[in-house]
Design an enzyme around this catalytic site. Structure first.
Site, PDB file in Angstrom:
ATOM      1  N   CYS A  51      55.044  73.495  89.425  1.00 53.03           N
ATOM      2  CA  CYS A  51      55.786  74.755  89.580  1.00 53.03           C
ATOM      3  C   CYS A  51      56.962  74.802  88.613  1.00 53.03           C
ATOM      4  O   CYS A  51      58.121  74.606  89.001  1.00 53.03           O
ATOM      5  CB  CYS A  51      56.254  74.944  91.007  1.00 53.03           C
ATOM      6  SG  CYS A  51      56.843  76.622  91.316  1.00 53.03           S
ATOM      7  N   ALA A  92      48.455  78.075  92.346  1.00 51.45           N
ATOM      8  CA  ALA A  92      47.560  79.155  91.914  1.00 51.45           C
ATOM      9  C   ALA A  92      46.546  78.642  90.900  1.00 51.45           C
ATOM     10  O   ALA A  92      45.388  79.075  90.890  1.00 51.45           O
ATOM     11  CB  ALA A  92      48.377  80.294  91.319  1.00 51.45           C
ATOM     12  N   CYS A 118      53.170  81.906  88.449  1.00 51.04           N
ATOM     13  CA  CYS A 118      54.514  81.453  88.791  1.00 51.04           C
ATOM     14  C   CYS A 118      55.226  82.568  89.554  1.00 51.04           C
ATOM     15  O   CYS A 118      55.643  83.561  88.946  1.00 51.04           O
ATOM     16  CB  CYS A 118      55.311  81.096  87.539  1.00 51.04           C
ATOM     17  SG  CYS A 118      54.676  79.676  86.633  1.00 51.04           S
TER      18      CYS A 118
END
Length: 413
Positions: A176, A324, A356
């Protein structure tokens, strides 16, 4: 959800007789998602190796640190997410021999396999910055990258009324990539609402030449940082911490200069890499300084061992390491593994999609979705993806968690 009990033995785990059809190393989002998809496709004799009895939904830790979600909502028992029909070995992988097709477990037991899915995630290298391991969790230093520290981040933000707050981002690839700056925006928005923002100096240390790798979103984030009066240090990195003195050293990689900055709050993100045993394995990509596993960028198959696939954060792919991305990679790995099992070449392709969710305020978010070529790939094409939206924040806080628990981990999405 399935309810599983780990297969355990006193002392070392006993190897099962014969080769397991599929071994999955890692019980995080990537490993569980692939195992679930394989079971849905009818594959039997799947063994998943995972030492932890807790499964975390990590994308919500930023909101935990920002005071917007309780930590307990990010945690479930590992056994509750293991798919029915998948054998869970609660042990730690410590080595892999792709020539002999063996995974070695802590204690010395060996697990023979026909096909291998590598999904052990990455490790947090707290010792990668001198002084960080000693400082984090103490006094005024925290990090949303570990569940034991994320609630402390909010305590520090909530209790701060003046002084200097520093938010750092390591130069290594990390999970992330937007999280190091999202917490800065959440903190700044809280201080603005408390009418103390003018008394707090905020410094955001970013190793890259821009706030975000996709220019259009980077421009929006520049406006967000300016809105809060955040000092952005580009091409810079925190290279040392002195917790006793409450000081860090920031190195400007463009000029080589170093600056000592005192802090009253430090949110530090540690460097990250593949687990040490993965770095030392034949699967590691020689081109990866962090020891991530070599994988074809489209098929996710290892370039030298056709029975091995890498998925999730441990794969050396030129895209951001996010949940994701895992959601898009899992069906590719499962589909291509089924192809290989049936004597066919891999036919499924991953285009580098990642996402993101860039939280810019306690009720606003940008959803940055893009592929290997940095082309925007919006899930909601009718909405302007470069506009901060409350609906996107609601989607992250309340929509994505059930999608994760009930869709992604079960192989349905």
């Amino acid at each position: 959800m399935a309810r599983q009990t780990p297969q355990e033995a006193p002392g070392p785990l006993a190897p099962a007789p014969g080769r397991h059809r599929v071994a999955v190393v890692g019980g995080g989002s990537a490993g569980v998602s692939v195992a679930a998809r394989l079971r849905r496709a009818g594959v039997t004799d799947i063994t998943l190796i995972e030492p932890s009895d807790t499964h975390w939904y990590q994308p919500l830790w930023t909101l935990v640190g920002g005071g917007q979600a309780p930590l307990r909502t990010t945690r479930r028992r590992q056994g509750s997410v293991i798919p029915d029909g998948v054998r869970w070995l609660r042990g730690r992988a410590v080595a892999v021999d792709p020539e002999e097709r063996l995974v070695t477990l802590s204690g010395g037991a060996e697990l023979p396999y026909e096909h291998l899915v590598m999904a052990p995630g990455l490790q947090l290298d707290w010792d990668g910055v001198p002084g960080l391991a000693e400082a984090v969790g103490h006094d005024r230093v925290s990090s949303n990258y570990a569940p034991e520290y994320a609630p402390r981040t909010w305590e520090l933000i909530r209790g701060m009324r003046s002084g200097t707050a520093v938010f750092t981002h390591p130069a290594s690839p990390l999970k992330c990539g937007g999280a190091p700056q999202k917490i800065a925006y959440l903190a700044a928005d809280h201080w603005r609402r408390q009418k103390v923002l003018g008394d707090i100096r905020i410094i955001l240390v970013i190793p890259d030449a821009a706030l975000f790798k996709v220019p259009a979103w980077s421009q929006v984030l520049e406006q967000v940082a300016a809105r809060y009066g955040i000092e952005v240090r580009l091409r810079s990195e925190m290279t040392a911490v002195d917790g006793d003195a409450r000081e860090i050293i920031v190195t400007d990689h463009a000029t080589g200069t170093q600056e000592t900055i005192g802090y009253d709050l430090l949110h530090a993100v540690p460097p990250q890499s593949a687990p040490d045993w993965v770095k030392a394995s034949p699967l590691a990509d020689p081109a990866s300084a962090q020891g991530f596993i070599a994988a074809d960028r489209h098929t996710l198959q290892h370039p030298r061992y056709e029975s091995v696939f890498a998925v999730g954060d441990v794969a050396n792919l030129p895209t951001s390491k996010t949940g994701a991305a895992v959601r898009k990679q899992a069906p590719v790995v499962a589909g291509n593994l089924l192809d290989v099992m049936n004597g066919r070449p891999p036919s499924h392709r991953y285009d580098g999609y990642t996402s993101c969710p860039l939280v810019t305020a306690r009720d606003r978010m940008l959803l940055a979705e893009f592929d290997y070529d940095l082309n925007p790939t919006p899930t909601f094409p009718l909405l302007d993806p470069f506009k901060e939206r409350r609906t996107m924040w609601l989607f992250k806080r309340y929509g994505l968690p059930p999608v994760y628990w009930h869709g992604m981990l079960t192989g349905r999405l």
